[in-house]
Design a protein around this motif. Structure first.
Motif, PDB file in Angstrom:
ATOM      1  N   GLY A   1       0.838  -1.203  -0.014  1.00  0.00           N
ATOM      2  CA  GLY A   1      -0.022  -0.009  -0.066  1.00  0.00           C
ATOM      3  C   GLY A   1       0.733   1.137  -0.037  1.00  0.00           C
ATOM      4  N   THR A   2       2.164   0.978  -0.194  1.00  0.00           N
ATOM      5  CA  THR A   2       3.079   2.387   0.033  1.00  0.00           C
ATOM      6  C   THR A   2       3.249   2.987  -1.531  1.00  0.00           C
ATOM      7  N   HIS A   3       2.491   2.391  -2.418  1.00  0.00           N
ATOM      8  CA  HIS A   3       2.408   3.143  -3.766  1.00  0.00           C
ATOM      9  C   HIS A   3       1.744   4.410  -3.881  1.00  0.00           C
ATOM     10  N   VAL A   4       0.903   4.690  -2.542  1.00  0.00           N
ATOM     11  CA  VAL A   4       0.222   5.976  -2.614  1.00  0.00           C
ATOM     12  C   VAL A   4       1.184   7.109  -2.336  1.00  0.00           C
ATOM     13  N   GLU A   5       2.507   6.865  -2.032  1.00  0.00           N
ATOM     14  CA  GLU A   5       3.197   7.965  -1.540  1.00  0.00           C
ATOM     15  C   GLU A   5       4.213   8.352  -2.889  1.00  0.00           C
ATOM     16  N   HIS A   6       3.887   7.524  -3.986  1.00  0.00           N
ATOM     17  CA  HIS A   6       4.485   8.122  -5.149  1.00  0.00           C
ATOM     18  C   HIS A   6       3.968   9.479  -5.559  1.00  0.00           C
ATOM     19  N   PRO A   7       4.859  10.295  -6.150  1.00  0.00           N
ATOM     20  CA  PRO A   7       4.454  11.484  -6.544  1.00  0.00           C
ATOM     21  C   PRO A   7       3.430  11.788  -7.717  1.00  0.00           C
ATOM     22  N   LEU A   8       3.403  10.328  -8.388  1.00  0.00           N
ATOM     23  CA  LEU A   8       2.367  10.256  -9.708  1.00  0.00           C
ATOM     24  C   LEU A   8       1.068   9.829  -9.057  1.00  0.00           C
ATOM     25  N   VAL A   9       0.995   9.476  -7.827  1.00  0.00           N
ATOM     26  CA  VAL A   9      -0.283   8.713  -7.470  1.00  0.00           C
ATOM     27  C   VAL A   9      -1.115   9.869  -6.760  1.00  0.00           C
ATOM     28  N   ARG A  10      -2.379   9.861  -6.896  1.00  0.00           N
ATOM     29  CA  ARG A  10      -3.253  10.677  -6.176  1.00  0.00           C
ATOM     30  C   ARG A  10      -4.463   9.777  -5.598  1.00  0.00           C
ATOM     31  N   SER A  11      -4.755  10.215  -4.431  1.00  0.00           N
ATOM     32  CA  SER A  11      -5.742   9.531  -3.808  1.00  0.00           C
ATOM     33  C   SER A  11      -6.895  10.489  -3.159  1.00  0.00           C
ATOM     34  N   TYR A  12      -8.294  10.052  -3.460  1.00  0.00           N
ATOM     35  CA  TYR A  12      -9.508  10.853  -3.266  1.00  0.00           C
ATOM     36  C   TYR A  12     -10.539   9.952  -2.238  1.00  0.00           C
ATOM     37  N   ARG A  13     -11.555  10.756  -1.802  1.00  0.00           N
ATOM     38  CA  ARG A  13     -12.715  10.015  -1.135  1.00  0.00           C
ATOM     39  C   ARG A  13     -13.894  10.632  -1.488  1.00  0.00           C
ATOM     40  N   ALA A  14     -14.710   9.870  -1.823  1.00  0.00           N
ATOM     41  CA  ALA A  14     -16.285  10.284  -2.093  1.00  0.00           C
ATOM     42  C   ALA A  14     -17.356   9.533  -2.128  1.00  0.00           C
ATOM     43  N   ARG A  15     -18.340  10.101  -1.965  1.00  0.00           N
ATOM     44  CA  ARG A  15     -19.373   9.128  -2.141  1.00  0.00           C
ATOM     45  C   ARG A  15     -20.219   8.499  -3.276  1.00  0.00           C
ATOM     46  N   THR A  16     -20.056   9.308  -4.212  1.00  0.00           N
ATOM     47  CA  THR A  16     -20.251   9.000  -5.595  1.00  0.00           C
ATOM     48  C   THR A  16     -19.139   9.584  -6.411  1.00  0.00           C
ATOM     49  N   VAL A  17     -18.772   8.360  -7.292  1.00  0.00           N
ATOM     50  CA  VAL A  17     -17.718   8.564  -8.165  1.00  0.00           C
ATOM     51  C   VAL A  17     -18.158   8.274  -9.715  1.00  0.00           C
ATOM     52  N   GLU A  18     -17.820   9.039 -10.589  1.00  0.00           N
ATOM     53  CA  GLU A  18     -18.300   8.853 -11.985  1.00  0.00           C
ATOM     54  C   GLU A  18     -17.002   8.828 -12.508  1.00  0.00           C
ATOM     55  N   VAL A  19     -16.615   7.757 -13.544  1.00  0.00           N
ATOM     56  CA  VAL A  19     -15.401   7.600 -14.249  1.00  0.00           C
ATOM     57  C   VAL A  19     -15.817   7.365 -15.758  1.00  0.00           C
ATOM     58  N   ALA A  20     -15.136   8.178 -16.644  1.00  0.00           N
ATOM     59  CA  ALA A  20     -15.369   7.984 -18.011  1.00  0.00           C
ATOM     60  C   ALA A  20     -14.211   8.211 -18.796  1.00  0.00           C
ATOM     61  N   ALA A  21     -13.878   7.324 -19.826  1.00  0.00           N
ATOM     62  CA  ALA A  21     -12.790   7.034 -20.419  1.00  0.00           C
ATOM     63  C   ALA A  21     -13.126   6.311 -21.890  1.00  0.00           C
ATOM     64  N   GLU A  22     -12.276   6.218 -22.970  1.00  0.00           N
ATOM     65  CA  GLU A  22     -12.582   5.654 -24.107  1.00  0.00           C
ATOM     66  C   GLU A  22     -12.073   4.308 -23.980  1.00  0.00           C
ATOM     67  N   GLY A  23     -12.934   3.291 -24.510  1.00  0.00           N
ATOM     68  CA  GLY A  23     -12.498   2.038 -24.759  1.00  0.00           C
ATOM     69  C   GLY A  23     -11.928   1.087 -23.799  1.00  0.00           C
ATOM     70  N   ILE A  24     -12.416   1.285 -22.455  1.00  0.00           N
ATOM     71  CA  ILE A  24     -12.169   0.500 -21.407  1.00  0.00           C
ATOM     72  C   ILE A  24     -13.381  -0.265 -20.715  1.00  0.00           C
ATOM     73  N   THR A  25     -13.239  -1.664 -20.499  1.00  0.00           N
ATOM     74  CA  THR A  25     -14.266  -2.272 -19.714  1.00  0.00           C
ATOM     75  C   THR A  25     -13.712  -2.478 -18.087  1.00  0.00           C
ATOM     76  N   THR A  26     -14.433  -2.305 -17.405  1.00  0.00           N
ATOM     77  CA  THR A  26     -14.118  -2.429 -15.800  1.00  0.00           C
ATOM     78  C   THR A  26     -14.137  -3.885 -15.489  1.00  0.00           C
ATOM     79  N   TYR A  27     -13.306  -3.832 -14.440  1.00  0.00           N
ATOM     80  CA  TYR A  27     -13.496  -5.413 -13.618  1.00  0.00           C
ATOM     81  C   TYR A  27     -13.740  -5.061 -12.072  1.00  0.00           C
ATOM     82  N   ALA A  28     -14.742  -5.625 -11.735  1.00  0.00           N
ATOM     83  CA  ALA A  28     -15.060  -5.712 -10.136  1.00  0.00           C
ATOM     84  C   ALA A  28     -15.144  -6.727  -9.517  1.00  0.00           C
ATOM     85  N   ASP A  29     -14.687  -7.006  -8.389  1.00  0.00           N
ATOM     86  CA  ASP A  29     -14.020  -7.910  -7.610  1.00  0.00           C
ATOM     87  C   ASP A  29     -13.184  -9.222  -8.668  1.00  0.00           C
TER      88      ASP A  29
END
Length: 308
Positions: free
Chosen positions: A258-286
């Motif tokens: 879990g220490t990757h979040v300390e890398h300067p190129l990594v950002r972390s956020y927290r929210a109740r609702t998250v919308e994600v959009a991008a072209e050509g990606i199928t998500t994987y859940a669990d």
């Protein structure tokens, strides 16, 4: 917002058990009779559900819940859990995961022992005592209204792209196929433009990794969202920015701690609702193929009653 509170009463119907005999490449196949015996010590009828495919597994879970099952238990990995969650999410039917797969992130992250027999014992004790506790789930919705629930992590970046590649490949069989898919996608690695909307606030990011966690881990112990808590009513979003191939492979082992979040190129956020959009990606859940982007993910507090 849906809320399911904790209950202390014994289930009235039978305990339905979904078991995946191929989980962990069949390593725990011979353990199933002992697991069913252990669950039976709670004093309730135990009914083993029969399914030949993942879609059938999901269907028989829905049928068992509709027929009045007093509890649902999933014996397998995160994929088996994911199928079972679709039937019990948002209901009063309590659920118990028995970790017997390659990846058991949801079970372990919600406090169950990693040993299958020990986990079955915890579930049996909770059934006997009529005890359960609420945990959150994530509900994802696609643009056509399709819905899926998940318990652990939604992958929407390089990891999802690798899974999609591996699932399209016929050879080689086993884990080597996934390793080859990683090499093939690394050769094509490029940041993609994502539009994120966190509790209604939009932002654009160029990234190679996007994960939305209800729990901390995916992929068998990779703590991609290390601070995620499935009882806080929030989702953790981890974004890995403009990584090149060499940097990504250097940072990847840090995900297990879990220490990757300390890398300067990594950002972390927290929210109740998250919308994600991008072209050509199928998500994987669990770890299971889910919906194409764009998706809307909502944290649903106390959407599941765990037998703990």
């Amino acid at each position: 917002m849906l809320a399911v509170t904790a209950h202390d009463h014994a289930p009235s119907g039978p305990v339905a058990v979904l078991a995946n005999p191929t989980a962990a490449r069949g390593r725990h196949r011979g353990l199933l009779p002992a697991l069913l015996d252990r669950l039976g010590t709670a004093g309730h009828p135990v009914e083993l559900l029969s399914a030949a495919t993942p879609d059938e597994a999901e269907a028989v879970c829905h049928a068992a819940v509709a027929a009045g099952a007093g509890a649902l238990v999933a014996v397998g990995g995160d994929g088996t859990v994911h199928r079972a969650l679709q039937a019990v999410a948002g209901t009063a039917v309590p659920f118990g995961p028995v970790p017997a797969g390659t990846g058991n992130d949801f079970a372990v992250d919600t406090g169950f022992p990693a040993d299958p027999l020990a986990a079955a014992g915890v579930i049996a004790d909770a059934l006997r005592d009529g005890r359960s506790r609420p945990v959150d789930l994530a509900r994802m919705t696609g643009p056509g209204g399709a819905e899926r629930w998940y318990g652990a992590v939604l992958a929407a970046g390089f990891d999802a792209i690798v899974n999609e590649r591996a699932n399209r490949m016929r050879r080689p069989r086993g884990p080597r196929r996934y390793d080859l898919a990683i090499l093939m996608e690394l050769a094509r690695l490029r940041p993609r433009r994502y539009i994120l909307r966190l509790d209604g606030v939009p932002q654009q990011v160029d990234a190679v990794l996007v994960a939305v966690g209800n729990c901390a881990s995916y992929g068998g112990g990779m703590r991609i969202c290390p601070d995620a808590d499935p009882t806080d009513g929030l989702l953790d979003v981890v974004v890995g920015g403009r990584f090149d191939r060499r940097t990504l492979m250097r940072v990847k082992p840090r995900i297990y701690r879990g220490t990757h979040v300390e890398h300067p190129l990594v950002r972390s956020y927290r929210a109740r609702t998250v919308e994600v959009a991008a072209e050509g990606i199928t998500t994987y859940a669990d770890g299971e193929r889910a919906l194409d982007l764009p998706v809307r993910i909502t944290a649903v507090p106390a959407a599941l009653r765990l037998l703990r």
